[in-house]
Design a protein around this motif. Structure first.
Motif, mmCIF file in Angstrom:
data_model
loop_
_atom_site.group_PDB
_atom_site.id
_atom_site.type_symbol
_atom_site.label_atom_id
_atom_site.label_comp_id
_atom_site.label_asym_id
_atom_site.label_seq_id
_atom_site.Cartn_x
_atom_site.Cartn_y
_atom_site.Cartn_z
ATOM 1 N N ILE A 87 10.287 -23.256 19.684
ATOM 2 C CA ILE A 87 11.437 -22.488 20.170
ATOM 3 C C ILE A 87 12.391 -22.231 19.013
ATOM 4 O O ILE A 87 12.459 -23.040 18.092
ATOM 5 C CB ILE A 87 12.150 -23.192 21.342
ATOM 6 N N PRO A 88 13.091 -21.111 19.045
ATOM 7 C CA PRO A 88 13.001 -20.109 20.101
ATOM 8 C C PRO A 88 11.723 -19.285 20.016
ATOM 9 O O PRO A 88 11.213 -19.029 18.940
ATOM 10 C CB PRO A 88 14.224 -19.232 19.854
ATOM 11 N N THR A 89 11.253 -18.894 21.188
ATOM 12 C CA THR A 89 10.178 -17.915 21.312
ATOM 13 C C THR A 89 10.717 -16.786 22.175
ATOM 14 O O THR A 89 11.316 -17.029 23.219
ATOM 15 C CB THR A 89 8.920 -18.518 21.962
ATOM 16 N N ILE A 90 10.508 -15.573 21.698
ATOM 17 C CA ILE A 90 10.946 -14.381 22.433
ATOM 18 C C ILE A 90 9.711 -13.523 22.674
ATOM 19 O O ILE A 90 9.045 -13.097 21.732
ATOM 20 C CB ILE A 90 11.996 -13.573 21.638
ATOM 21 N N VAL A 91 9.398 -13.304 23.943
ATOM 22 C CA VAL A 91 8.263 -12.465 24.321
ATOM 23 C C VAL A 91 8.832 -11.165 24.877
ATOM 24 O O VAL A 91 9.689 -11.186 25.765
ATOM 25 C CB VAL A 91 7.371 -13.168 25.367
ATOM 26 N N VAL A 92 8.347 -10.049 24.350
ATOM 27 C CA VAL A 92 8.776 -8.740 24.829
ATOM 28 C C VAL A 92 7.615 -8.137 25.607
ATOM 29 O O VAL A 92 6.497 -8.048 25.092
ATOM 30 C CB VAL A 92 9.191 -7.822 23.663
ATOM 31 N N GLU A 93 7.908 -7.769 26.850
ATOM 32 C CA GLU A 93 6.874 -7.256 27.755
ATOM 33 C C GLU A 93 7.266 -5.919 28.367
ATOM 34 O O GLU A 93 8.443 -5.573 28.419
ATOM 35 C CB GLU A 93 6.677 -8.225 28.933
ATOM 36 N N THR A 94 6.254 -5.235 28.872
ATOM 37 C CA THR A 94 6.493 -4.047 29.676
ATOM 38 C C THR A 94 6.865 -4.504 31.092
ATOM 39 O O THR A 94 6.735 -5.697 31.414
ATOM 40 C CB THR A 94 5.233 -3.166 29.768
ATOM 41 N N ASP A 95 7.239 -3.579 31.928
ATOM 42 C CA ASP A 95 7.544 -3.908 33.318
ATOM 43 C C ASP A 95 6.317 -4.446 34.053
ATOM 44 O O ASP A 95 6.437 -5.159 35.038
ATOM 45 C CB ASP A 95 8.087 -2.685 34.061
ATOM 46 N N ASP A 96 5.126 -4.097 33.575
ATOM 47 C CA ASP A 96 3.881 -4.561 34.194
ATOM 48 C C ASP A 96 3.471 -5.947 33.713
ATOM 49 O O ASP A 96 2.424 -6.458 34.124
ATOM 50 C CB ASP A 96 2.736 -3.586 33.895
ATOM 51 N N GLY A 97 4.267 -6.548 32.817
ATOM 52 C CA GLY A 97 3.957 -7.877 32.317
ATOM 53 C C GLY A 97 3.037 -7.890 31.110
ATOM 54 O O GLY A 97 2.556 -8.943 30.699
#
Length: 124
Positions: A87-97
């Motif tokens: 950490i920190p971990t930042i995951v960037v996703e679409t609305d579909d996951g």
């Protein structure tokens, strides 16, 4: 379960990171930012306030930011499902996951800059 460390740094200068802010803002209504951290973590305290300020400057809506507070054993919601180790971990996703990019702990540049560069490559 929000993170105090995501409270925007009031001294962060958006003008100094204009390209990163512009990239984050260009996608502010189509991506979800999932942030795992801990207020006890020195790396989180060092990196996340500026990232919070970048998201604020990019006008990323609060409902597109998910903060997950993990304990000192790095346990918390989604840790196993997302294979969170550091950490920190930042995951960037679409609305579909669908995961687009992931920032883990320490890269050579601040999270907002690193993520913006990666997003430019992935979404270009």
């Amino acid at each position: 379960m929000s993170l105090e460390t995501m409270r925007p740094n009031p001294t962060w200068d958006a003008a100094s990171y204009e390209e990163a802010v512009d990239t984050l803002e260009a996608h502010n209504d189509e991506l979800v930012y999932k942030i795992w951290g801990g207020d006890w973590c020195k790396d989180c305290r060092a990196l996340l306030p500026d990232f919070g300020a970048a998201l604020e400057a990019a006008e990323v809506p609060d409902d597109r930011i998910e903060e997950v507070n993990v304990d000192e054993d790095k346990q918390g919601p989604g840790v196993e499902a997302y294979d969170i180790e550091y950490i920190p971990t930042i995951v960037v996703e679409t609305d579909d996951g669908e995961e687009i990019v992931r920032f883990v702990e320490e890269e050579d540049v601040p999270p907002a800059v690193w993520l913006a560069d990666q997003l430019e490559n992935e979404l270009a």
